[in-house]
Design an enzyme around this catalytic site. Structure first.
Site, short mmCIF file in Angstrom:
data_model
loop_
_atom_site.label_atom_id
_atom_site.label_comp_id
_atom_site.label_asym_id
_atom_site.label_seq_id
_atom_site.Cartn_x
_atom_site.Cartn_y
_atom_site.Cartn_z
N GLU A 276 33.68 4.60 -37.34
CA GLU A 276 32.22 4.58 -37.47
C GLU A 276 31.83 5.23 -38.79
O GLU A 276 32.39 6.26 -39.17
CB GLU A 276 31.52 5.36 -36.34
CG GLU A 276 31.56 4.75 -34.97
CD GLU A 276 30.80 5.62 -33.96
OE1 GLU A 276 29.87 6.35 -34.38
OE2 GLU A 276 31.14 5.57 -32.77
N GLU A 330 18.89 0.92 -32.05
CA GLU A 330 18.97 0.97 -30.59
C GLU A 330 17.89 1.90 -30.06
O GLU A 330 18.02 3.12 -30.10
CB GLU A 330 20.37 1.44 -30.16
CG GLU A 330 21.48 0.51 -30.62
CD GLU A 330 22.86 1.06 -30.33
OE1 GLU A 330 23.30 1.03 -29.16
OE2 GLU A 330 23.51 1.55 -31.29
N LYS A 333 18.58 4.94 -27.35
CA LYS A 333 19.57 6.00 -27.55
C LYS A 333 18.90 7.36 -27.47
O LYS A 333 17.81 7.58 -28.03
CB LYS A 333 20.25 5.85 -28.91
CG LYS A 333 21.24 4.69 -28.99
CD LYS A 333 22.21 4.84 -30.15
CE LYS A 333 23.22 5.93 -29.86
NZ LYS A 333 24.27 6.00 -30.91
N GLU A 339 19.20 8.71 -34.43
CA GLU A 339 20.11 7.97 -33.57
C GLU A 339 19.61 6.56 -33.27
O GLU A 339 20.39 5.67 -32.95
CB GLU A 339 20.33 8.72 -32.25
CG GLU A 339 21.17 9.97 -32.36
CD GLU A 339 22.62 9.66 -32.73
OE1 GLU A 339 23.16 8.66 -32.20
OE2 GLU A 339 23.19 10.40 -33.55
#
Length: 401
Positions: A276, A330, A333, A339
């Site tokens: 990642e 997203e 999250k 995030e």
């Protein structure tokens, strides 16, 4: 005897043989866990992102070959059927204790989520847990190795271990320090768990995967870290006196820190890959550097750097391979605002910022799909055209002799 009689039916059989060498489906005949150097994490903690079928179209249009998800959702596995995309699926931390204690649990999981989708869905890797070591859950840390071994053993019994790679992603928490890169060693509190895992992966020839985020390092200490060093932009860089190496970007330094930790632990031949990395395009007031401009700069420069297929200062001959985080913003999250803002694409499939991808904007979605159909037709027909041309040449020569 004329030469054509001597040749006899050879041209015909030669052509038939050539045709047999061609694939009759879109699957990959030879397994590669990672093709090239660039991949993307496809996170789905959201209620507004495109369905998996549209995601496949998006990925093909963006020419992203390597995809990693964090579970084994059957809707995703079905959507990727016949796509030819390399998919890595994940076993969540919640399964590790059970799988470590009982190999049958691992076997059942593999049969249900892997074997039943092969070979049409190109599953090339399985991650066992995520950022387990250094997370503070001792029971989970103790279970990790057993789960990894049982997953690999199950794959072996199903004759899948040669085509599916098993690994576990680590966070930067497994390191005691990383500056300068050559000083990096594993944290003392994870060494008891890390060493047997590394021993096992060394036997398999598996890489070491680390989640490397210059963004997180920068936002934790913006006063002492040059933003240009974190973003691959022009800067004075850092000098590592022990290795006499210069670093002009933090990403390379993080990768080499992982190599140094492995070297210091005695694992000199293990490859480091990045599971990642990314940069948030927005964040809370206290999250320094979380802007769309910085996210675009980091991801554009990272993509350009990876496409050069080069190594790092410490390992110049070892191509760096990385999965970018993440495909979409997203919205569900938890945690700080950053995030929810790592996406290369927005919820509607349009690009978050321009790094060279087209996206599935409403005005271009149909064109993207149409071009994909043309591309697929070309990919299907061109190999046969080449072989047919070769066959015709052989037959013509035979008739002329």
């Amino acid at each position: 005897m004329s030469l054509i009689r001597w040749i006899g039916p050879f041209p015909f059989y030669f052509c038939c043989f050539c045709m047999l060498l061609l694939p009759f489906h879109h699957g990959i005949l030879t397994a590669h866990a990672f093709t090239g150097t660039y991949g993307v994490n496809y996170g789905r903690i959201a209620d507004n992102i495109p369905p998996p079928e549209s995601v496949v179209t998006l990925l093909k249009a963006a020419r992203v070959k390597n995809i990693k998800i964090f579970d084994a959702d059957h809707a995703v596995l079905q959507a990727f059927k016949g796509s030819g995309l390399n998919l890595v699926i994940g076993i969540g931390n919640e399964y590790l204790k059970d799988m470590s204690a009982n190999e049958e649990r691992a076997m059942d999981w593999i049969k249900e989520n892997v074997q039943s989708f092969l070979p049409d869905t190109s599953i090339r890797g399985i991650t066992v847990g995520n950022e387990v070591l250094g997370g503070g859950d001792q029971a989970l840390e103790e279970a990790l190795l057993g789960a990894i071994k049982n997953v690999h053993s199950s794959l072996s019994k199903l004759q899948l271990s040669d085509t599916i790679e098993v690994w576990t992603p680590h966070s930067e928490a497994v390191f005691a320090n990383s500056y300068p890169p050559s000083s990096c060693i594993f944290n003392e509190n994870v060494q008891v768990y890390m060493k047997p895992i590394l021993d096992f992966f060394a036997q398999l020839g598996s890489p070491f995967y680390v989640n490397a985020y210059p963004f997180l390092a920068y936002k934790s200490d913006p006063e002492h870290i040059d933003i240009n060093y974190a973003l691959f932009q022009s800067n004075s860089g850092i000098y590592d006196a022990k290795t006499d190496l210069h670093y002009d970007n933090m990403f390379d330094a993080m990768v080499d820190a992982a190599y140094a930790a492995l070297d210091n632990a005695g694992y000199h031949d293990m490859e480091v890959r990045v599971s990642e990395t990314g940069w948030a395009s927005s964040g809370d007031n206290n999250e320094a550097g979380a802007t769309a401009h910085n996210a675009r700069t980091y991801n554009y420069n990272l993509r350009k750097r990876l496409f050069k297929k080069k190594g790092t200062p410490l390992r110049p001959k070892a191509e760096v391979k990385a999965y970018i985080f993440a495909l979409f913003n997203e919205n569900l999250k938890p945690g700080p605002s950053s995030e929810r803002h790592y996406g290369l694409f927005k919820a509607d499939g349009s690009i978050s910022y321009d790094i060279g991808f087209t996206g599935l904007r409403p005005s271009s979605a149909s064109r993207s799909l149409a071009s994909l159909k043309v591309l697929n037709a070309r990919c299907w027909s061109e190999p046969y055209f080449i072989v047919a041309a070769a066959c015709n040449t052989v037959l013509l020569l035979a008739l002329l002799i």
